[in-house]
Design an enzyme around this catalytic site. Sequence first.
Site, PDB file in Angstrom:
ATOM      1  N   ASP A 101       5.863 -15.953  -3.170  1.00 56.24           N
ATOM      2  CA  ASP A 101       5.499 -15.521  -4.686  1.00 56.24           C
ATOM      3  C   ASP A 101       6.756 -15.656  -5.534  1.00 56.24           C
ATOM      4  O   ASP A 101       6.689 -15.421  -6.593  1.00 56.24           O
ATOM      5  CB  ASP A 101       4.624 -14.463  -4.490  1.00 56.24           C
ATOM      6  CG  ASP A 101       3.267 -14.540  -3.867  1.00 56.24           C
ATOM      7  OD1 ASP A 101       2.666 -13.474  -3.644  1.00 56.24           O
ATOM      8  OD2 ASP A 101       2.930 -15.620  -3.685  1.00 56.24           O
ATOM      9  N   ARG A 150      -9.691 -14.336  -7.155  1.00 53.34           N
ATOM     10  CA  ARG A 150      -9.702 -14.754  -5.834  1.00 53.34           C
ATOM     11  C   ARG A 150      -9.834 -13.398  -4.772  1.00 53.34           C
ATOM     12  O   ARG A 150     -10.128 -13.510  -3.713  1.00 53.34           O
ATOM     13  CB  ARG A 150      -8.252 -15.484  -5.502  1.00 53.34           C
ATOM     14  CG  ARG A 150      -8.351 -16.937  -5.660  1.00 53.34           C
ATOM     15  CD  ARG A 150      -7.542 -17.517  -4.878  1.00 53.34           C
ATOM     16  NE  ARG A 150      -7.195 -17.084  -3.317  1.00 53.34           N
ATOM     17  CZ  ARG A 150      -8.162 -17.744  -2.442  1.00 53.34           C
ATOM     18  NH1 ARG A 150      -9.347 -18.481  -2.978  1.00 53.34           N
ATOM     19  NH2 ARG A 150      -8.313 -17.293  -1.420  1.00 53.34           N
ATOM     20  N   LYS A 174       0.337  -5.797  -8.249  1.00 53.42           N
ATOM     21  CA  LYS A 174      -0.714  -6.381  -8.577  1.00 53.42           C
ATOM     22  C   LYS A 174      -1.665  -6.712  -6.885  1.00 53.42           C
ATOM     23  O   LYS A 174      -2.853  -6.476  -6.811  1.00 53.42           O
ATOM     24  CB  LYS A 174      -0.694  -7.759  -8.852  1.00 53.42           C
ATOM     25  CG  LYS A 174      -2.147  -8.797  -8.839  1.00 53.42           C
ATOM     26  CD  LYS A 174      -1.603 -10.335  -9.244  1.00 53.42           C
ATOM     27  CE  LYS A 174      -1.187 -11.190  -8.471  1.00 53.42           C
ATOM     28  NZ  LYS A 174      -2.185 -11.576  -7.370  1.00 53.42           N
ATOM     29  N   ASN A 175      -0.800  -7.125  -5.871  1.00 53.50           N
ATOM     30  CA  ASN A 175      -1.489  -7.248  -4.724  1.00 53.50           C
ATOM     31  C   ASN A 175      -1.657  -6.127  -3.733  1.00 53.50           C
ATOM     32  O   ASN A 175      -2.415  -6.324  -2.624  1.00 53.50           O
ATOM     33  CB  ASN A 175      -0.500  -8.350  -4.052  1.00 53.50           C
ATOM     34  CG  ASN A 175      -0.613  -9.926  -4.664  1.00 53.50           C
ATOM     35  OD1 ASN A 175      -1.326  -9.864  -5.492  1.00 53.50           O
ATOM     36  ND2 ASN A 175       0.645 -10.621  -4.438  1.00 53.50           N
TER      37      ASN A 175
HETATM   38  C1  EPZ Z   1      -1.793 -13.081  -0.871  1.00 51.55           C
HETATM   39  O1  EPZ Z   1      -2.777 -14.230  -0.660  1.00 51.55           O
HETATM   40  C2  EPZ Z   1      -1.468 -12.981  -1.920  1.00 51.55           C
HETATM   41  N1  EPZ Z   1      -2.525 -12.691  -2.797  1.00 51.55           N
HETATM   42  C3  EPZ Z   1      -0.773 -14.219  -2.332  1.00 51.55           C
HETATM   43  O2  EPZ Z   1      -0.059 -14.036  -3.772  1.00 51.55           O
HETATM   44  C4  EPZ Z   1       0.522 -14.768  -1.727  1.00 51.55           C
HETATM   45  O3  EPZ Z   1       1.014 -15.978  -1.959  1.00 51.55           O
HETATM   46  C5  EPZ Z   1      -0.117 -14.697  -0.138  1.00 51.55           C
HETATM   47  O4  EPZ Z   1      -0.765 -13.404   0.320  1.00 51.55           O
HETATM   48  C6  EPZ Z   1       1.127 -14.919   0.825  1.00 51.55           C
HETATM   49  O5  EPZ Z   1       2.151 -13.865   0.772  1.00 51.55           O
HETATM   50  C7  EPZ Z   1      -2.949 -11.470  -2.837  1.00 51.55           C
HETATM   51  O6  EPZ Z   1      -2.431 -10.634  -2.345  1.00 51.55           O
HETATM   52  C8  EPZ Z   1      -3.926 -11.354  -3.793  1.00 51.55           C
HETATM   53  P1  EPZ Z   1      -2.380 -15.447   3.267  1.00 51.55           P
HETATM   54  P2  EPZ Z   1      -3.844 -14.577   0.724  1.00 51.55           P
HETATM   55  O7  EPZ Z   1      -3.885 -15.243   3.778  1.00 51.55           O
HETATM   56  O8  EPZ Z   1      -3.979 -13.391   1.214  1.00 51.55           O
HETATM   57  C9  EPZ Z   1      -3.854 -19.397   5.457  1.00 51.55           C
HETATM   58  C10 EPZ Z   1       0.243 -14.272  -6.148  1.00 51.55           C
HETATM   59  O9  EPZ Z   1       0.956 -15.032  -6.650  1.00 51.55           O
HETATM   60  N2  EPZ Z   1      -5.185 -18.808   5.835  1.00 51.55           N
HETATM   61  O10 EPZ Z   1      -1.428 -14.548   3.508  1.00 51.55           O
HETATM   62  O11 EPZ Z   1      -4.778 -15.345   0.339  1.00 51.55           O
HETATM   63  C11 EPZ Z   1      -3.645 -19.706   3.989  1.00 51.55           C
HETATM   64  O12 EPZ Z   1      -4.115 -20.825   3.682  1.00 51.55           O
HETATM   65  C12 EPZ Z   1      -0.450 -14.640  -4.864  1.00 51.55           C
HETATM   66  O13 EPZ Z   1       0.430 -12.884  -6.056  1.00 51.55           O
HETATM   67  C13 EPZ Z   1      -6.132 -19.283   6.802  1.00 51.55           C
HETATM   68  O14 EPZ Z   1      -5.824 -20.529   7.013  1.00 51.55           O
HETATM   69  O15 EPZ Z   1      -2.551 -15.398   1.691  1.00 51.55           O
HETATM   70  C14 EPZ Z   1      -2.288 -19.642   3.793  1.00 51.55           C
HETATM   71  O16 EPZ Z   1      -1.581 -21.035   4.123  1.00 51.55           O
HETATM   72  C15 EPZ Z   1      -0.607 -16.317  -4.691  1.00 51.55           C
HETATM   73  N3  EPZ Z   1      -7.062 -18.847   6.979  1.00 51.55           N
HETATM   74  C16 EPZ Z   1      -1.635 -18.882   4.917  1.00 51.55           C
HETATM   75  O17 EPZ Z   1      -2.679 -18.583   5.919  1.00 51.55           O
HETATM   76  C17 EPZ Z   1      -7.435 -17.558   6.446  1.00 51.55           C
HETATM   77  O18 EPZ Z   1      -8.498 -16.713   6.483  1.00 51.55           O
HETATM   78  C18 EPZ Z   1      -1.348 -17.613   4.400  1.00 51.55           C
HETATM   79  O19 EPZ Z   1      -2.115 -16.968   3.617  1.00 51.55           O
HETATM   80  C19 EPZ Z   1      -6.466 -17.067   5.593  1.00 51.55           C
HETATM   81  C20 EPZ Z   1      -5.435 -17.427   5.278  1.00 51.55           C
END
Ligand code: EPZ
Length: 427
Positions: A305, A93, A22-23
């Site tokens: 995840d 999202r 998916k991701n």
């Molecule tokens: C991706 O989300 C995945 N989604 C998530 O999977 C997964 O949990 C996450 O990566 C971590 O591996 C997809 O790939 C579609 P991040 P993403 O940016 O990219 C902070 C699932 O169940 N952050 O790695 O949104 C954020 O708040 C989903 O498949 C900022 O502060 O996650 C978090 O605390 C759920 N500013 C941390 O970084 C930003 O601009 C990691 O988030 C971006 C993120």
Amino acid sequence: MDKFVIKGGNRLTGDIFVSGAKNAAVAIIPAVILSDEPCVLENVPKISDVSIGMKILAEMGASVELIDSTTFRIDATHLNNSAVPYEMARKMRASYYFLGACLGKFRKAMVSMPGGCPLGDRPIDMHLKAFEVLGATHSIDNGIVNVESDHLYGGHIYFEKVSVGATMNAILAAVKADGLTIIENAAREPHIVDLANFLNSMGADIMGAGTDVIKIRGVGYLRGTTYSIVPDQIEAGTYMIAAAATGGDVMVRNVIPKHLESITAKLRKIGVNIEEFDDSVRVWTDKPLVKTNVKTSPHPGFPTDMQPQIATLLTLVHGPSIITENIWDSRFAYVEELRRMGANISVDGKVAVIEGLGSLKGAPVKACDLRAGAALIIAGLAAEGVTEIEDIYHIERGYEDMDKKLRGIGADIEKRYFPGEPVAKSC
Ligand code: EPZ
């Protein structure tokens, strides 16, 4: 509403087949916009997030043709605008990947702010900062993110925090920028590597994906390609834990064992037997499982995840296990639902202490998000009695035919339609 109804207690045995990730798919689908020729995507998972992504492409003017159930031919060479339909984008999202792809192709993009999420705050400040480094300006008006640039130049992007989404979006925006872009403290997940491999198969020049430093030399033209999406490491891990939770013996097929290393290591520590083959893993138990502590971290650490799923497994062993969630502010909403099934879990901020009692009892529960829903399915499979799970649309966002695949290895699970009010309180 649709619910999954599970009668627990069956040992899962046999072969289960993992779909495309998916991701990876939710990033590669927008990335097709960057191509100057039609593309064919294979091993695309049949999940609602993919349907939304394909509908957005079609709405923007691309031709999207289903070749077979998991293969699409997409021609995005005549896209008529760089604005992503507001209501559609809000449903997924990951629609923020259209920002990077449209900025990279058209030098401008308009996408609705990503929707809220049960995992806590999900800002995109690092995505926007990466676009700024490449020469773009951005603004947010009426819930829409606007990014644009007269010209995109390669630049040096340093992420103060590891972010999958920001890394993906930086790659999408940089792949046709002028000159060299360096991304430091990049995310290393398999889906990052898959996006880079997809773009490189079209003639992009991306080096270092999978490490924390990615270098991208901008190119002027991206040819068409036929690309098969990487197997889903989280779907695979979910079925590995389902096998362990039911004392089963399951061959999880269509996997890349290397992508599962942290999951395999943790399950072996709990006492699960795992044998690795070229493109499958055998998972079985032959002794009591033991309590274990888990800390989530970016790849190659234990994936966030997989956190709800392994927490569920640990409710089935005896003794205290500690789960530390280091990525998301609030990824324990599922705990309340597991408590309805008899779990003894206390949560304090990013830490959950699971007092494993060795068993669970079936109950009416509610999926709060995608992985919480998957965890509740695992709980229902292992529990004594019947579990009804509502709001399963969360689960169907990211798991292809999960009930059907589980029935194929002996689970007593079916999807039923129930008119009327929700049974369990919201979580
Ligand atoms: C991706 O989300 C995945 N989604 C998530 O999977 C997964 O949990 C996450 O990566 C971590 O591996 C997809 O790939 C579609 P991040 P993403 O940016 O990219 C902070 C699932 O169940 N952050 O790695 O949104 C954020 O708040 C989903 O498949 C900022 O502060 O996650 C978090 O605390 C759920 N500013 C941390 O970084 C930003 O601009 C990691 O988030 C971006 C993120």
